[in-house]
Design a protein around this motif. Sequence first.
Motif, PDB file in Angstrom:
ATOM      1  N   ASN A  37       0.826  -1.210   0.000  1.00  0.00           N
ATOM      2  CA  ASN A  37       0.000   0.000   0.000  1.00  0.00           C
ATOM      3  C   ASN A  37       0.862   1.263   0.000  1.00  0.00           C
ATOM      4  O   ASN A  37       0.520   2.257  -0.634  1.00  0.00           O
ATOM      5  CB  ASN A  37      -0.944  -0.025   1.208  1.00  0.00           C
ATOM      6  N   MET A  40       2.038   1.559  -3.619  1.00  0.00           N
ATOM      7  CA  MET A  40       1.000   2.144  -4.478  1.00  0.00           C
ATOM      8  C   MET A  40       0.859   3.641  -4.235  1.00  0.00           C
ATOM      9  O   MET A  40       0.730   4.425  -5.175  1.00  0.00           O
ATOM     10  CB  MET A  40      -0.346   1.451  -4.248  1.00  0.00           C
ATOM     11  N   LEU A  44       1.664   5.635  -7.317  1.00  0.00           N
ATOM     12  CA  LEU A  44       0.400   5.891  -8.010  1.00  0.00           C
ATOM     13  C   LEU A  44      -0.450   6.955  -7.321  1.00  0.00           C
ATOM     14  O   LEU A  44      -1.365   7.502  -7.938  1.00  0.00           O
ATOM     15  CB  LEU A  44      -0.426   4.603  -8.113  1.00  0.00           C
ATOM     16  N   ILE A  76      -4.831   7.311  -4.634  1.00  0.00           N
ATOM     17  CA  ILE A  76      -4.592   6.421  -5.779  1.00  0.00           C
ATOM     18  C   ILE A  76      -5.803   6.428  -6.710  1.00  0.00           C
ATOM     19  O   ILE A  76      -5.664   6.539  -7.934  1.00  0.00           O
ATOM     20  CB  ILE A  76      -4.297   4.989  -5.282  1.00  0.00           C
ATOM     21  N   HIS A  81      -6.493   5.292 -11.050  1.00  0.00           N
ATOM     22  CA  HIS A  81      -6.009   3.917 -11.134  1.00  0.00           C
ATOM     23  C   HIS A  81      -7.077   2.934 -10.650  1.00  0.00           C
ATOM     24  O   HIS A  81      -7.563   3.028  -9.521  1.00  0.00           O
ATOM     25  CB  HIS A  81      -4.739   3.754 -10.305  1.00  0.00           C
ATOM     26  N   GLU A  85      -5.782  -2.672 -12.090  1.00  0.00           N
ATOM     27  CA  GLU A  85      -4.455  -2.142 -12.424  1.00  0.00           C
ATOM     28  C   GLU A  85      -3.538  -2.206 -11.214  1.00  0.00           C
ATOM     29  O   GLU A  85      -2.365  -2.605 -11.320  1.00  0.00           O
ATOM     30  CB  GLU A  85      -4.567  -0.699 -12.910  1.00  0.00           C
ATOM     31  N   CYS A  86      -4.064  -1.848 -10.058  1.00  0.00           N
ATOM     32  CA  CYS A  86      -3.264  -1.867  -8.831  1.00  0.00           C
ATOM     33  C   CYS A  86      -2.801  -3.286  -8.500  1.00  0.00           C
ATOM     34  O   CYS A  86      -1.636  -3.489  -8.128  1.00  0.00           O
ATOM     35  CB  CYS A  86      -4.072  -1.294  -7.666  1.00  0.00           C
ATOM     36  N   LYS A  87      -3.684  -4.264  -8.636  1.00  0.00           N
ATOM     37  CA  LYS A  87      -3.296  -5.653  -8.362  1.00  0.00           C
ATOM     38  C   LYS A  87      -2.169  -6.093  -9.274  1.00  0.00           C
ATOM     39  O   LYS A  87      -1.234  -6.789  -8.840  1.00  0.00           O
ATOM     40  CB  LYS A  87      -4.503  -6.590  -8.525  1.00  0.00           C
ATOM     41  N   SER A 124      -5.905  -8.005  -2.944  1.00  0.00           N
ATOM     42  CA  SER A 124      -4.554  -7.602  -3.367  1.00  0.00           C
ATOM     43  C   SER A 124      -3.501  -8.493  -2.723  1.00  0.00           C
ATOM     44  O   SER A 124      -2.449  -8.766  -3.320  1.00  0.00           O
ATOM     45  CB  SER A 124      -4.292  -6.129  -3.047  1.00  0.00           C
TER      46      SER A 124
END
Length: 261
Positions: A37, A40, A44, A76, A81, A85-87, A124
Amino acid sequence: MSDPIPESTLPYPPVYKDKRFVVLTDWDGTITTQDSNDYMTDTLGYGKDKRRAGNLSVLEGRRTFRDAFREMLESIVANGHSFEECKEVLRKNIKLDSGFKDFNSWCKANDIPVVIVSSGMAPSIRAVLSNLDDEEAANAIDIIANDVEIHPDGKWNIKFRHPSSGYGHDKSRAILPYKDLESPPLLFFFGDGVSDMSAARHADILFVKQKDDGENDLAAYCNREGIKHIIFHHFSEALGVVQSVVSGEKTPEEVLAIGKA
């Protein structure tokens, strides 16, 4: 007067009632080499400086972890995002501690459950856990975490397990049911950061990970509160300590007195 028990919006896996030992471990920055986290947010979201300021405000008691964490994730989403996409970003960039696979295998072979207790989001975590290269072992690990809500417009937000708690997920609630058992197991807990503070004082043997970037908020908290703990860098180091306790070679008091793996 004790704090009220927070109501959970998400189910818990069964408590292991017949085990002599149970491992409960934080995920981000503990099993992983860096906090997913945080990664990210830094890459991001709104960046490291603002994220780090939020972490310190939690450590100093000026903000709740829940509110600071929600703000991180909102930055984020605000940058456009999607959760998918984050995964994928996490799956490609977040690595597992080099010793965790062997640690987990040894625990499984010795009938010691390993339970992930995380303030992150279960989907995630599963995405990165797939990097374990052992699907059966990965799927066998219980995860007690928060969840995610994805909206029709593609935006998403965290679904806290304990929205009424300042932690969002009060990790002590994963430990305390074991204390109420007639014959409670010895509990090992592994953590590294501010989200682990609620669990720290309830573990029988607390391991605190020393991170390469120098951030060690849980150790700072434990030193301030006088909570005995063992500093470790990798699960390969911690395994020897756990083995010595499980075999009866050393007592919890003896390993905690040493203070390092």
